[in-house]
Design a protein around this motif. Structure first.
Motif, short mmCIF file in Angstrom:
data_model
loop_
_atom_site.label_atom_id
_atom_site.label_comp_id
_atom_site.label_asym_id
_atom_site.label_seq_id
_atom_site.Cartn_x
_atom_site.Cartn_y
_atom_site.Cartn_z
N HIS A 97 0.84 -1.21 0.00
CA HIS A 97 0.00 0.00 0.00
C HIS A 97 0.87 1.26 0.00
O HIS A 97 0.61 2.21 -0.74
N HIS A 102 -8.05 7.90 3.21
CA HIS A 102 -7.52 8.40 1.93
C HIS A 102 -8.58 9.19 1.20
O HIS A 102 -8.52 9.35 -0.03
N HIS A 144 -3.55 9.57 9.50
CA HIS A 144 -2.95 8.82 8.39
C HIS A 144 -2.16 9.72 7.45
O HIS A 144 -1.19 9.27 6.83
N HIS A 159 1.71 9.01 6.38
CA HIS A 159 2.28 8.88 5.03
C HIS A 159 3.40 9.89 4.80
O HIS A 159 4.28 9.66 3.98
ZN LIG Z 1 -2.50 4.84 3.56
#
Ligand SMILES: [Zn+2]
Ligand SMILES: [Zn+2]
Length: 238
Positions: free
Chosen positions: A68, A170, A197, A201
């Motif tokens: 991912h 996302h 998140h 990232h």
């Molecule tokens: Zn992610």
């Protein structure tokens, strides 16, 4: 007794919370990103808990997650809401995860640094066995009716929270950094920090997921306590 349902609910919620902490600290920050190291006994406890509550095989989780990061929201991402649609990931994340986890090429390619030990071969690679033992423990604790329901509730909640992170994480929320992922403060409260998140990232190898005072990463204080007790080692900032 009339409070049996409440006892089952409290046990299920406690188990989901523990699963969230084990997922983010052990599977995600320690194994997948090497952001921290864990004392072998602590790591074993977390591996055992995840096996009983989720049937998750650590190597498979790490492989799917690293893939991912490699292909984030591009062709090859195992669970991108941008490619597949938000609702498909929110409702079917477990299916997309299982499909990629069952791909031996993904597992061997993305986990070259991991080795199976005796416990993996004997127990932890058998996810269904873990779930079966987990159900028996719930039934012994809460009785057949509430034990079964409580186990199902914790499993469905864990699957749903994972889908929220992979899907909504996302698509919905705010960004501190210019990447595809998003932050959701409230989700972070109930997922041991995983809702942050976008920050993750931006800094995948950071053991801490919050960057602003208004963001709470509940796993971070616990990691600090473990580090203070010399049960965890933190990777120096790079
Ligand atoms: Zn992610
Ligand atoms: Zn990650």
């Amino acid at each position: 007794m009339h409070t049996d349902w409440l006892r089952a609910l409290l046990v299920a919620v406690a188990v989901v919370q523990l699963s969230s902490f084990c997922t983010t600290i052990y599977l995600h920050r320690c194994l997948a990103h090497r952001a921290l190291t864990l004392n072998p006994l602590v790591a074993f406890f977390m591996r055992l808990h995840l096996w009983l509550a989720t049937g998750m095989v650590p190597r498979e989780w790490v492989a799917v997650h690293r893939k991912h990061h490699h292909f984030t929201d591009r062709e090859g991402d195992p669970h991108s809401p941008i490619l597949k649609g938000l609702w498909k990931i929110l409702l079917g994340n477990a299916f997309y995860y299982a499909r990629e986890a069952a791909n031996p090429e993904t597992v061997s390619r993305y986990t070259k640094d991991m080795e199976d030990d005796w416990f993996d071969r004997a127990l932890f690679h058998r996810g269904l066995l873990g779930l079966g033992v987990g159900i028996v423990l719930f039934v012994l604790l809460l009785g057949p009716w509430w034990g079964g329901l409580g186990f199902a509730f914790q499993a469905v909640t864990y699957i749903f929270l994972s889908a929220v992170i992979n899907g909504a994480g996302h698509a919905i929320g705010y960004k501190n950094y210019d990447n595809e992922a998003t932050n959701m403060r409230l989700v972070a409260w109930i997922t041991a920090g995983e809702g942050l998140h976008n920050n993750h990232h931006a800094f995948p190898s950071s053991p801490k997921l919050s960057v602003k005072w208004s963001e709470i990463d509940p796993a971070w204080p616990l990691i600090r306590v473990l580090a203070g007790l010399r049960l965890a080692g933190l990777r120096p900032p790079s």
